[in-house]
Design an enzyme around this catalytic site. Structure first.
Site, PDB file in Angstrom:
ATOM      1  CD  GLU A  11       4.414  -7.116  -5.596  1.00  0.00           C
ATOM      2  OE1 GLU A  11       5.484  -7.428  -5.045  1.00  0.00           O
ATOM      3  OE2 GLU A  11       3.310  -7.201  -5.035  1.00  0.00           O
ATOM      4  NE  ARG A  54      -0.559  -8.396  -8.459  1.00  0.00           N
ATOM      5  CZ  ARG A  54      -1.423  -8.128  -7.487  1.00  0.00           C
ATOM      6  NH1 ARG A  54      -1.017  -8.014  -6.228  1.00  0.00           N
ATOM      7  NH2 ARG A  54      -2.712  -7.982  -7.747  1.00  0.00           N
ATOM      8  CG  HIS A 109       5.249  -3.561  -1.158  1.00  0.00           C
ATOM      9  ND1 HIS A 109       4.732  -3.384  -2.419  1.00  0.00           N
ATOM     10  CD2 HIS A 109       5.666  -4.854  -1.114  1.00  0.00           C
ATOM     11  CE1 HIS A 109       4.827  -4.510  -3.104  1.00  0.00           C
ATOM     12  NE2 HIS A 109       5.394  -5.419  -2.340  1.00  0.00           N
ATOM     13  CG  HIS A 125       9.722  -7.435  -2.394  1.00  0.00           C
ATOM     14  ND1 HIS A 125       9.778  -7.289  -3.759  1.00  0.00           N
ATOM     15  CD2 HIS A 125       8.411  -7.613  -2.097  1.00  0.00           C
ATOM     16  CE1 HIS A 125       8.555  -7.368  -4.270  1.00  0.00           C
ATOM     17  NE2 HIS A 125       7.706  -7.582  -3.280  1.00  0.00           N
ATOM     18  CD  GLU A 126       6.913  -7.917   1.608  1.00  0.00           C
ATOM     19  OE1 GLU A 126       5.989  -7.093   1.539  1.00  0.00           O
ATOM     20  OE2 GLU A 126       6.969  -8.926   0.888  1.00  0.00           O
ATOM     21  CG  HIS A 182       0.396 -15.164  -4.891  1.00  0.00           C
ATOM     22  ND1 HIS A 182       1.484 -15.743  -4.265  1.00  0.00           N
ATOM     23  CD2 HIS A 182       0.565 -13.820  -4.793  1.00  0.00           C
ATOM     24  CE1 HIS A 182       2.280 -14.790  -3.823  1.00  0.00           C
ATOM     25  NE2 HIS A 182       1.754 -13.622  -4.116  1.00  0.00           N
TER      26      HIS A 182
END
Length: 637
Positions: A429, A539, A405, A401-402, A530
């Site tokens: 995302e 999001r 980005h 996932h990272e 968050h």
């Protein structure tokens, strides 16, 4: 998994070090020779004002030529702002000061003052007859809240204190001490003792909540004031505006939740049955909300650790995770191989050399680990924080996932600083999760008619169930958390009612309940990263829905429409042929709108639609329905 993202701005991924909304832009960061934006000389400022009031076009200097020069100046200054903020964020994340060879820091007040002046100028230019690209950039500059120097300092202080409390939270029981989110999350995933789980869950929220409530209350007031200065009704309105979903963003969120709710209720019923068999009817009742502390994490948003309770493993599966690499470099290299197998380019070597193992590994900031990705706004310099301690396949999935980005950063690196972002935070995302979906499919396209289309192998069932346990609870939690925050911003909920209303919302959307009655004056939202970091969360709801739209769009681009196979079987070899289409959208950065990006990727609709998600999980839906009928399970709570 959630990444470090910007505060109230579109760009994800960054812990808010300087809590100021640079229009709608990320607090991306980089390192060397960063300097603050320089104040325009008075004569130059006056000249810009004169241009605004007298936009006379001449052959030598048409209006869009003057705007182009102004935008060039803005982008030069913005680059320095983002570089400095990126370095400050990296220092907060890791405790490392290697990005600061010089003592300069950029204050929130200085950025707010610069941004205020530049926004006023941009709004003036917006009245001119400019090019489409210039109009897009002026829109990005002027959207978002507008902070005064005092408001910027105040919000930075408030969020900084919430961050400090969150990062430094420790729990102690007997001779065992849990440091931060990473340790506590690992315990929640791996422990099956309900007493220990109840203690850890309550201790975490009791440690963070009471002191955070007054900080959050004051932050709401500051953010609302800044949002109104920016032309919004409140901060929730500003957050929704960043998503570019139109005026009915709140209605869109409700519509998406309603679309997915029947599938979520099936999963909820089967999970409740499995938990009841594990823990007994005195803890889990057949028609009540799920005890949130038994779901495998602190927030009830990721149930993947319950997989073996719902579907006991009978033999090693095709995608079973063996020993995971334990260094940051090895984890990033393993994730990068997934991207390269799909045809993504090799990333700069610094991504591996600068990768940081959070928590107790290679250092890290105080208190555990939160997976993160940062654009340092220096050529080739992208940073990743990885967290191996989360257990099982979760760490590998989060690293992919990272890296999504990071590949996005790398794709739009040629754009002007203002456009080095996704059209909205949700699309940023989405990329890594779309890539992860390809790892769950068979490696090759099966032969036509080799198996009936309704056939579901053991591996496929297990993968679909784990995917549903990971994604659907997150969607429900995102709806609960941010609709509650929107109400707090609107003043529909008073500070004295924060906790009670929060749990009503979670019961409604998620069907979960705390292990014991919660104090009315507590503040359990502070137990979520968050909230402490002041990062919008809806999001992730949008991203969960959008990733299946994008995945299906890429499959159809490769195999044709209608798809000749079920979506969950779309092989990596097919996706690889459509990756150039995905990278084309990524390379455009924020120069295109969210709707333009979705239209290109799906070649069908520009709107959010959960139908592809439901089609992806259709075989699992049939399996869940069979389990419900077989066990005569109750739906709902």
């Amino acid at each position: 998994m959630e990444t470090l993202k910007r505060p109230q701005s579109p760009c994800l991924l960054v812990v808010v070090v300087v809590i100021v909304c640079i229009s709608a832009h990320p607090f991306h960061r980089s390192r060397y020779h960063a300097r603050p934006p320089r104040r325009q000389p008075a004569a130059q400022t006056a000249s810009l004002s004169d241009h605004c009031t007298s936009p006379r076009s001449t052959a030598a200097s048409p209006p869009h030529g003057r705007v182009a020069r102004w935008l060039a100046s803005y982008n030069r200054e913005l680059l320095h702002v983002r570089q400095t903020q990126a370095a400050q964020s990296w220092e907060v994340l890791t405790g490392s000061t290697d990005t600061f060879p010089y003592p300069h820091r950029l204050s929130a007040a200085a950025v707010a003052e610069w941004q205020e002046r530049r926004v006023q100028e941009a709004r003036c230019f917006s009245k001119w007859n400019v090019t489409a690209e210039q109009r897009r950039m002026l829109h990005l500059i002027t959207r978002g809240p507008r902070y005064t120097r005092k408001q910027a300092r105040s919000l930075r202080s408030l969020v900084g204190e919430m961050r400090r409390q969150y990062s430094n939270a420790t729990l102690t029981r007997g001779g065992v001490t849990l440091h931060g989110e990473g340790d506590v999350t690992h315990l929640m995933r791996t422990c099956r003792d309900p007493g220990v789980l109840a203690w850890a869950w309550q201790a975490w929220h009791d440690t963070l909540g009471p002191s955070a409530r007054p900080l959050f209350t004051r932050a709401v007031s500051v953010m609302n004031s800044a949002a109104r200065r920016g032309g919004y009704s409140d901060m929730g309105d500003a957050w929704r505006g960043e998503l570019e979903l139109g005026c009915e963003a709140r209605a869109a969120v409700a519509r998406l939740y309603i679309q997915v709710a029947p599938l979520y209720r099936l999963l909820h019923a089967v999970a409740r049955d499995a938990l009841q068999r594990q823990y007994g009817t005195h803890l889990v009742q057949h028609d009540k909300p799920l005890p949130v502390h038994l779901l495998g994490d602190l927030w009830g948003q990721d149930w993947s650790s319950l997989l073996d309770l719902l579907l006991p493993r009978t033999a090693p599966t095709q995608h079973a995770v063996s020993a995971l690499p334990r260094t940051a470099a090895a984890m990033v290299k393993a994730a990068q191989r997934v991207f390269q197998d799909l045809g993504f380019p090799k990333l700069p070597y610094q991504v591996v050399t600068h990768a940081w193992l959070g928590g107790s590994g290679e250092g890290g900031g105080p208190g555990g680990c939160h997976p993160s990705a940062l654009d340092m706004f220096t050529p080739g310099d992208y940073r990743v924080v990885v967290c191996p301690g989360r257990g099982g396949s979760s760490a590998g999935r989060e690293t992919v996932h990272e890296l999504g980005h990071v590949h996005y950063f790398h794709a739009y690196r040629h754009q002007l600083p203002l456009l080095r972002d996704a059209p909205n935070a949700a699309l940023h995302e989405t990329i890594g999760d779309v890539v992860h979906l390809t790892t769950l499919a068979p490696p090759c396209l099966r032969r036509a008619h080799a198996l009936p289309t309704h056939h579901l192998t053991g591996d496929a069932l297990r993968n679909l169930l784990q995917e549903a346990l990971t994604k659907l609870p997150r969607l429900a939690f995102a709806a609960a958390l941010d609709t509650w925050r929107w109400d707090a911003f609107q003043g529909k909920v008073s500070p004295e009612e924060y906790n009670e209303s929060f749990w009503r919302r979670r019961a409604s959307y998620q069907g979960v309940a705390p292990p014991a009655p919660r104090p009315a004056l507590g503040f359990d939202p502070a137990g979520k990263y968050h909230v402490a970091e002041n990062i919008p969360y809806v999001r992730y709801l949008v991203a969960v829905v959008a990733q299946y739209q994008v995945h299906r769009g890429l499959c159809e681009a490769a195999l044709g429409r209608p798809l000749p196979i079920p979506p969950h079987e779309c092989p990596a070899a097919a996706i690889r042929t459509a990756v150039p289409l995905l990278r084309e959208v990524m390379a455009a950065g924020a120069s295109i709108t969210w709707r333009e990006a979705m239209g290109t990727l799906t070649r069908k609709t520009k709107d959010l639609d959960a139908t592809p998600l439901l089609q992806y999980f259709a075989p699992l839906t049939r399996w869940l329905q069979h389990r419900v009928r077989q066990g005569n399970l109750t739906l709902g709570w």
